[in-house]
Design a protein around this motif. Structure first.
Motif, mmCIF file in Angstrom:
data_model
loop_
_atom_site.group_PDB
_atom_site.id
_atom_site.type_symbol
_atom_site.label_atom_id
_atom_site.label_comp_id
_atom_site.label_asym_id
_atom_site.label_seq_id
_atom_site.Cartn_x
_atom_site.Cartn_y
_atom_site.Cartn_z
ATOM 1 N N VAL A 1 77.275 -22.826 4.283
ATOM 2 C CA VAL A 1 77.815 -21.693 5.032
ATOM 3 C C VAL A 1 78.652 -22.218 6.181
ATOM 4 N N LEU B 1 77.067 -13.414 6.700
ATOM 5 C CA LEU B 1 76.100 -13.625 5.623
ATOM 6 C C LEU B 1 75.752 -12.330 4.908
ATOM 7 N N ALA B 2 75.569 -11.265 5.658
ATOM 8 C CA ALA B 2 75.189 -9.993 5.060
ATOM 9 C C ALA B 2 75.472 -8.879 6.063
ATOM 10 N N THR B 3 75.322 -7.656 5.602
ATOM 11 C CA THR B 3 75.522 -6.489 6.447
ATOM 12 C C THR B 3 74.227 -5.695 6.483
ATOM 13 N N GLU C 1 74.153 -22.632 -1.345
ATOM 14 C CA GLU C 1 75.542 -22.740 -0.899
ATOM 15 C C GLU C 1 75.596 -23.160 0.572
ATOM 16 N N ALA D 1 80.620 -17.528 9.645
ATOM 17 C CA ALA D 1 80.868 -16.792 8.410
ATOM 18 C C ALA D 1 79.825 -15.681 8.278
ATOM 19 N N THR E 1 72.761 -5.256 2.998
ATOM 20 C CA THR E 1 73.719 -5.070 1.911
ATOM 21 C C THR E 1 74.834 -6.108 2.040
ATOM 22 N N ASN E 2 75.658 -6.153 1.038
ATOM 23 C CA ASN E 2 76.835 -7.038 1.038
ATOM 24 C C ASN E 2 76.451 -8.493 1.342
ATOM 25 N N ILE E 3 75.448 -9.012 0.632
ATOM 26 C CA ILE E 3 75.045 -10.407 0.818
ATOM 27 C C ILE E 3 76.154 -11.301 0.265
ATOM 28 N N ALA E 4 76.731 -12.122 1.152
ATOM 29 C CA ALA E 4 77.927 -12.883 0.779
ATOM 30 C C ALA E 4 77.632 -14.310 0.367
ATOM 31 N N VAL E 5 76.377 -14.740 0.399
ATOM 32 C CA VAL E 5 76.045 -16.125 0.071
ATOM 33 C C VAL E 5 74.918 -16.133 -0.949
#
Length: 305
Positions: A233, A239-241, A231, A237, A223-227
């Motif tokens: 990186v 990347l995800a949860t 892009e 940083a 969950t919470n994929i930030a990229v």
């Protein structure tokens, strides 16, 4: 190389361990210390030395292949450009040769016309000399000389005709060679283009092997994929949860000291999330498992709670 300054996570780890040692019993210190260390080491995204060495060797081999493939592609591009330039030069040379041969044919035609005039003049001279010979005004030697002169002019005309025929054959061969040069040059360029394309495809495939596979430490849902794809990186940083499969939500809550006396294990808890208004998304119910004895001073950094 020695670090000039202690990283922030080590300072935080030291501070939290000192807090646990000074406020909790030994049993709770052991449990909390294990959870604390697991949390801090998870932030570091550590790998074993064997995994690191393996990835380093794979990366080095991939870089060598990429360098060799890139050099080969560049060499093929130069070779293709040289082949195109050589073909263009050959075509220009063939066209110039055709133009020169055409000019020679025109010159031969002019020489043949002039030589025919000379033959006609020599024939007239021979006829006049023959009349004079019959009248006794010219000797036989004079008549023979005029006859030989006519023969010489006829021989020269035949030589010009043979030279013109040879030039015409050469002109035909030069004209026939033009499409052959074009086809040969085009075939060579296409072959080099195919080789370059194959190498370029291999370059892309080798480049794809440089992708790093990130393995989840536990089974669960990402969950919470930030990229997004494409892009860049930054280092460290997130990347995800990963939410562990089958696990429940374990929340660490901070309770004011004036209310902590009313909280005990087994009490029911109603939680509201600031990002999800309870009027729309409802409330989450849970149960107090344990009440800690750590006291946080005002203004002190609490960490991820």
């Amino acid at each position: 190389r020695l670090m000039e300054k202690t990283p922030p996570f080590l300072d935080e780890l030291q501070r939290r361990i000192e807090g646990l040692m000074s406020t909790l019993p030994a049993a709770e210190v052991r449990d909390n210390l294990k959870a604390l260390l697991s949390t801090q080491f998870a932030k570091l995204d550590l790998v074993t030395r064997e995994e690191f060495d393996t990835q380093a060797r794979v990366l080095a081999r991939t870089r060598e292949k990429l360098t060799a493939l890139a050099a080969r592609v560049e060499a093929l591009e130069r070779e293709r450009e040289n082949a195109r330039l050589l073909g263009r030069q050959q075509l220009e040379s063939a066209r110039r040769k055709i133009e020169d041969l055409q000019r020679e044919l025109v010159q031969f035609d002019a020489e043949m016309k002039l030589q025919s005039t000379r033959i006609a003049s020599a024939r007239q001279e021979l006829q006049r000399t023959d009349e004079l010979f019959r009248k006794g005004f010219v000797s036989e030697n004079g008549l023979t000389a005029k006859r030989n002169d006519l023969l010489d002019q006829q021989v020269k005309l035949e030589n010009i005709k043979r030279s013109r025929a040879a030039t015409e054959r050469e002109l035909g061969e030069a004209r026939a060679a033009l499409p052959e040069i074009e086809l040969r040059t085009r075939a060579q360029e296409e072959q080099l283009t195919r080789q370059a394309s194959e190498l370029q495809q291999g370059l892309v495939q080798e480049g794809a092997k440089r992708e790093n596979v990130i393995r989840a430490p536990v089974a669960g849902m990402v969950t919470n994929i930030a990229v997004a794809r494409g892009e860049s990186v930054a280092a460290e940083a997130p990347l995800a949860t990963v939410v562990p499969r089958g696990s429940g939500l374990h929340a660490q809550l901070v309770v004011p000291t004036r209310a902590i006396g009313f909280v005990k294990p087994g009490d029911a808890v109603v939680m509201r999330y600031e990002a999800f208004p309870y009027q729309r998304f409802g409330q989450y119910r849970g149960t107090v498992e344990r009440v800690g004895r750590t006291v946080w001073a005002p203004g002190e950094k609490l960490g991820p709670l």
